[in-house]
Design a protein around this motif. Structure first.
Motif, PDB file in Angstrom:
ATOM      1  N   GLY A  51       0.826  -1.208   0.000  1.00 51.44           N
ATOM      2  CA  GLY A  51       0.000   0.000   0.000  1.00 51.44           C
ATOM      3  C   GLY A  51       0.857   1.253   0.000  1.00 51.44           C
ATOM      4  N   ILE A  52       0.203   2.389  -0.136  1.00 49.57           N
ATOM      5  CA  ILE A  52       0.893   3.675  -0.195  1.00 49.57           C
ATOM      6  C   ILE A  52       0.381   4.605   0.901  1.00 49.57           C
ATOM      7  N   GLU A  87      -8.980  10.816   4.660  1.00 53.35           N
ATOM      8  CA  GLU A  87      -7.556  10.930   4.962  1.00 53.35           C
ATOM      9  C   GLU A  87      -7.062   9.775   5.824  1.00 53.35           C
ATOM     10  N   ASN A  88      -7.947   9.172   6.589  1.00 52.55           N
ATOM     11  CA  ASN A  88      -7.589   8.033   7.436  1.00 52.55           C
ATOM     12  C   ASN A  88      -8.255   6.738   6.992  1.00 52.55           C
ATOM     13  N   ASP A  89      -9.134   6.841   6.004  1.00 55.03           N
ATOM     14  CA  ASP A  89      -9.795   5.651   5.457  1.00 55.03           C
ATOM     15  C   ASP A  89     -10.044   5.916   3.975  1.00 55.03           C
ATOM     16  N   LEU A  90      -9.053   5.587   3.159  1.00 57.90           N
ATOM     17  CA  LEU A  90      -9.112   5.927   1.739  1.00 57.90           C
ATOM     18  C   LEU A  90     -10.278   5.251   1.032  1.00 57.90           C
ATOM     19  N   GLU A 104      -8.332  -4.824 -11.483  1.00 59.50           N
ATOM     20  CA  GLU A 104      -9.513  -5.347 -10.785  1.00 59.50           C
ATOM     21  C   GLU A 104     -10.342  -4.232 -10.156  1.00 59.50           C
ATOM     22  N   GLN A 105      -9.669  -3.175  -9.710  1.00 61.74           N
ATOM     23  CA  GLN A 105     -10.360  -2.085  -9.025  1.00 61.74           C
ATOM     24  C   GLN A 105     -10.928  -1.044  -9.988  1.00 61.74           C
ATOM     25  N   VAL A 106     -10.154  -0.667 -11.014  1.00 63.47           N
ATOM     26  CA  VAL A 106     -10.602   0.436 -11.875  1.00 63.47           C
ATOM     27  C   VAL A 106     -11.337  -0.047 -13.117  1.00 63.47           C
ATOM     28  N   GLY A 107     -11.148  -1.327 -13.478  1.00 60.95           N
ATOM     29  CA  GLY A 107     -11.755  -1.856 -14.690  1.00 60.95           C
ATOM     30  C   GLY A 107     -10.801  -1.783 -15.866  1.00 60.95           C
ATOM     31  N   ALA A 108     -10.729  -2.863 -16.639  1.00 57.92           N
ATOM     32  CA  ALA A 108      -9.796  -2.932 -17.771  1.00 57.92           C
ATOM     33  C   ALA A 108     -10.050  -1.824 -18.782  1.00 57.92           C
ATOM     34  N   GLU A 109     -11.305  -1.351 -18.863  1.00 64.95           N
ATOM     35  CA  GLU A 109     -11.645  -0.316 -19.840  1.00 64.95           C
ATOM     36  C   GLU A 109     -11.082   1.056 -19.455  1.00 64.95           C
ATOM     37  N   SER A 168     -10.980   4.836  -7.279  1.00 67.35           N
ATOM     38  CA  SER A 168     -10.943   3.370  -7.129  1.00 67.35           C
ATOM     39  C   SER A 168      -9.741   2.890  -6.329  1.00 67.35           C
ATOM     40  N   MET A 169      -8.944   3.805  -5.802  1.00 64.00           N
ATOM     41  CA  MET A 169      -7.676   3.442  -5.184  1.00 64.00           C
ATOM     42  C   MET A 169      -7.762   3.168  -3.686  1.00 64.00           C
ATOM     43  N   GLY A 170      -8.958   3.149  -3.116  1.00 63.40           N
ATOM     44  CA  GLY A 170      -9.097   3.007  -1.663  1.00 63.40           C
ATOM     45  C   GLY A 170      -8.390   1.810  -1.076  1.00 63.40           C
TER      46      GLY A 170
END
Length: 348
Positions: free
Chosen positions: A1-2, A28-31, A217-222, A324-326
């Motif tokens: 994670g980042i 900020e504490n729960d993306l 998987e999170q953002v979608g291949a499209e 979608s990066m949460g």
């Protein structure tokens, strides 16, 4: 994670303020709170404000580039970014071959309608890694020639930013339009640069390798540009034998690019400067399959150009990437370690 506070709140205050306006400070504490805003990708007003933040960040990076290397770039151009350790498996050379190919295309058709592009490299080579240092030298050689060529002015710039560190990364990540994650499939354990860039609204062009798989998987291949050999296909290629020279002979545009580098066009003071890299790329069994993936990579870059000509669609996909990066927050990683491995509870 980042680390969210570093790579979004501190690095990108404009985007952070926009998110806080819509969500409050909880993200900020729960993306994973960002998921509540997914609908905003279809909101023209939100997309316009998101695009304005990106434009501000690109202007700031343009100032950094001017200050560091003395090259003026157009903030309205597509900012194409590859920032990571210099290594053959990360395939900065694949990107550079495409830059030279694009350079050739523009010179061959000076009146053509090309999407203006600023290509930014940054990263460090290990002290004893001769080929990696040669890659940096070649990028700089190509940069000097391309940036001085009036035939491509306003349509292509190539930048190598020296002394890559966290402070410089904090200027680059928020400004990127396109995130280059193009390692040979099966060789990237799981870097985090792709997460930082996606969180800041860059679209990924990449292979199915490392964290690109989870990001898809999170953002979608499209909402990404996936290309090239899979890890299984790379393994099969290795078993049956790989001849890069055959690949090059079958692709006249690629061969022209290799010949231009090999000719010394980009290093007039030392015509043999690029030869070791061309020899390496054409060597039998070259282990990183740079030339094998070139045609697919160039086709994916054509898709990038086509989408960038449709700013509303591009911005929608950029917003989806950010929101979608949460799952990629280091907070989530540490929380799962605490619960599943350390079996400890937070002190309230």
């Amino acid at each position: 994670g980042i680390a969210v506070r570093r790579w979004l709140k501190q690095s990108n205050p404009g985007l952070s303020a926009l998110l806080t306006e819509r969500l409050g400070h909880a993200w900020e504490n729960d993306l994973e709170e960002l998921e509540r805003l997914r609908w905003a990708a279809d909101d023209p007003e939100f997309r316009a404000r998101f695009a304005a933040v990106k434009a501000d960040n690109k202007r700031r990076l343009a100032q950094v580039i001017q200050r560091r290397v003395g090259v003026e770039v157009d903030p309205a151009s597509l900012f194409d970014v590859q920032v990571k350790r210099i290594h053959e498996y990360k395939r900065q050379l694949l990107n550079l071959l495409y830059v030279v190919t694009r350079y050739n295309r523009i010179r061959a058709n000076p009146k053509g309608d090309f999407v203006p592009r600023t290509v930014v490299f940054a990263g460090k080579a290990a002290p004893g890694y001769v080929m990696a240092k040669g890659i940096i030298k070649l990028i700089n050689n190509v940069s000097r020639v391309v940036n001085a060529d009036k035939a491509v002015r306003g349509r292509l710039k190539l930048i190598f930013l020296p002394d890559y560190d966290v402070s410089l990364a904090q200027a680059i990540m928020p400004a990127a339009d396109l995130s280059e994650q193009i390692s040979t499939a099966g060789m990237e354990a799981s870097g985090t640069g792709n997460m930082k860039l996606s969180l800041n609204g860059a679209l990924t062009i990449g292979t199915l390798d490392g964290a690109n798989i989870e990001i898809r998987e999170q953002v979608g291949a499209e909402n990404m540009f996936i290309f090239g050999l899979t890890a299984d296909e790379v393994a099969a290629y290795r078993r049956r034998g790989y001849s890069p020279s055959e690949v090059a002979r079958a692709n006249p545009e690629l061969m022209k690019t290799l010949e231009l580098i090999d000719s010394g066009h980009f290093s007039p003071g030392n015509l043999a400067d690029g030869k070791p890299i061309v020899d390496r790329l054409l060597s039998e069994g070259e282990p990183f399959f740079v030339l094998a993936d070139f045609a697919a990579y160039a086709a994916a870059q054509d898709e990038v150009d086509a989408l960038y000509r449709k700013p509303e669609e591009w911005q929608r996909k950029a917003v989806i990437n950010t929101l979608s990066m949460g799952i990629f927050s280091s907070d989530r990683s540490i929380r799962e370690y605490a619960q599943r491995i350390w079996r400890i509870k937070p002190v309230i």
